[in-house]
Design a protein around this motif. Sequence first.
Motif, short mmCIF file in Angstrom:
data_model
loop_
_atom_site.label_atom_id
_atom_site.label_comp_id
_atom_site.label_asym_id
_atom_site.label_seq_id
_atom_site.Cartn_x
_atom_site.Cartn_y
_atom_site.Cartn_z
N THR A 238 0.85 -1.19 0.00
CA THR A 238 0.00 0.00 0.00
C THR A 238 0.88 1.24 0.00
O THR A 238 1.85 1.32 0.76
N GLU A 239 0.54 2.20 -0.84
CA GLU A 239 1.35 3.42 -0.95
C GLU A 239 1.07 4.32 0.25
O GLU A 239 0.22 5.20 0.22
N THR A 240 1.79 4.07 1.30
CA THR A 240 1.67 4.83 2.54
C THR A 240 2.98 4.70 3.29
O THR A 240 3.87 3.95 2.86
N THR A 241 3.10 5.40 4.40
CA THR A 241 4.32 5.31 5.20
C THR A 241 4.10 4.60 6.52
O THR A 241 5.06 4.15 7.14
N ASP A 242 2.83 4.49 6.97
CA ASP A 242 2.58 3.89 8.29
C ASP A 242 1.25 3.16 8.32
O ASP A 242 0.35 3.40 7.50
N VAL A 243 1.13 2.30 9.34
CA VAL A 243 -0.12 1.60 9.62
C VAL A 243 -0.78 2.30 10.80
O VAL A 243 -0.16 2.47 11.86
N ASP A 244 -2.02 2.70 10.64
CA ASP A 244 -2.73 3.37 11.73
C ASP A 244 -3.31 2.37 12.72
O ASP A 244 -3.10 2.48 13.93
N CYS A 245 -4.07 1.38 12.23
CA CYS A 245 -4.81 0.50 13.13
C CYS A 245 -5.13 -0.81 12.42
O CYS A 245 -5.31 -0.83 11.20
N VAL A 246 -5.21 -1.89 13.19
CA VAL A 246 -5.57 -3.21 12.65
C VAL A 246 -6.66 -3.80 13.55
O VAL A 246 -6.59 -3.71 14.78
N ASP A 247 -7.65 -4.43 12.91
CA ASP A 247 -8.69 -5.12 13.68
C ASP A 247 -9.17 -6.31 12.87
O ASP A 247 -8.85 -6.45 11.67
N PHE A 248 -9.97 -7.17 13.50
CA PHE A 248 -10.50 -8.37 12.86
C PHE A 248 -11.98 -8.48 13.16
O PHE A 248 -12.42 -8.24 14.29
N THR B 283 -2.20 5.28 7.20
CA THR B 283 -2.12 6.73 7.37
C THR B 283 -1.99 7.43 6.01
O THR B 283 -1.59 6.82 5.02
N THR B 284 -2.32 8.71 6.00
CA THR B 284 -2.04 9.57 4.86
C THR B 284 -1.18 10.72 5.36
O THR B 284 -0.83 10.79 6.54
N TYR B 285 -0.85 11.63 4.48
CA TYR B 285 -0.04 12.78 4.89
C TYR B 285 -0.89 13.86 5.54
O TYR B 285 -0.36 14.87 6.02
N THR B 286 -2.20 13.66 5.58
CA THR B 286 -3.10 14.63 6.21
C THR B 286 -3.45 14.16 7.61
O THR B 286 -3.93 13.03 7.78
N PRO B 287 -3.22 14.97 8.64
CA PRO B 287 -3.56 14.55 10.01
C PRO B 287 -5.04 14.18 10.13
O PRO B 287 -5.91 14.83 9.56
#
Length: 441
Positions: free
Chosen positions: A116-126, A142-146
């Motif tokens: 995925t074109e991103t720099t970080d993982v925000d959250c994971v759930d199942f 995450t995106t570059y926008t807060p």
Amino acid sequence: MKLKNLAAVILAASTALLCGCNIADLSFEESLRPPRTMGDEAEIEKLISKTAGSNYTLKYPKSGSYRSAIIMNDLNGDGVDEAIAFFKGKDETAGVHMLLMYDQDGEWKTSGDYVTETTDVDCVDFADIDENDGLEIIVGYTTYTPNVNFLACYTYSNGVTDTIQAGQNYSSFYCGNLDNNGKSEIITLSLFSAENQAKASMLSYSKEKKQIFVKASAPMDPNVVKIKSIGMSDFDGSVKGVVVDGSFASEELVTQVIYYNQTLAVLRNPLYKEKQKNPTTRTVGVLSTDFDGDSKLEIPMAEKLPFHGEDMALTVADKISWCSFNPSNETLTVKSVVAENRKCGFSVKQPSKWVDGSYTAINDENSMKLYEWVNNALGEELFEVKAFDVSAWDKGKIDGFTLIYRDNRYAYAFTNPQGKSPMKLTNDEIKTAFSVTDNRV
């Protein structure tokens, strides 16, 4: 299984770095490589290295219940955990891998590698969103926008992983069943930004289209700048909802309740009304919680107990009214009222024979003194609760005080002076009214 130790091994490695271990000869990316391990853990590491190459950085989810870069979970209900790893290759500037691995007859294999074109993982759930008795993987990137993240969803079965089209932006999300249809929904919460309106959306899965769609949405308070906590609660046995605590730029807290009205087929947020103050708006840093142990979330409303003058305003205790939400009329009902001493973390419940406005409480150092409130002034002292340092209490009994409760830090005790007020309590009533408070932002 041996796999249950993997997350602890990686966590221990990262914790060692944070605790000041000597890493002068390591780059930060290299330090996040997992340690060499044995058995199943080693096989998982080999698969990651085979996919990523010799140099990679593990990526840790920033929020949620799953914070490890390698997460173990039984996705298909066969009693054997699958492994999910998040990492970034050394030469990849904006690409996070999600590698799914499974154990087949004792041999670990790769099911899918999704970049995925991103720099970080925000959250994971199942959650089971397609009613196939397995768990789908819901990942927020995450995106570059807060406060603007985007949602991805994956399904796994018999060694095969597929994507489920999601295409939703959000600030926070929560998984649960709001409409009693036997499968989970994804509730996304979006804070106001240049890209998003402040709203809550209930996402459901379409078997025909094999994708996630917005089943219903409701506006949220655009003045909330940060979400502090999210929890699901059963309100009346048939209606469930999501209780969301958030904060304004002023750091005031507010609670919103998101639930699905099945009769009208709409998502509701009744505590938020445009141009009207939410009754839960509070300066006290306390979050919604199961206050009375009934397995339902109670919502706090807060204000100062009666006081007069600026000096008294600095010491008067906060009054917290713990409320239940009633979906039939969309109102809050007060279940319990407490006076709080925030410094020492305890509260005193308002007895049923006391009425609002008839008493007040003053916090002084480590104590709370409760008084009658008569003609806008302090009346007779009713009783005092004080938190003593445990070591001081253990040196000998403190004259006039009776122990209620003790922990590793404080010995909580009370004194019950003689008096003629009809509001006086017995020693047992004082002990029953006392409780330790730990629900803080």
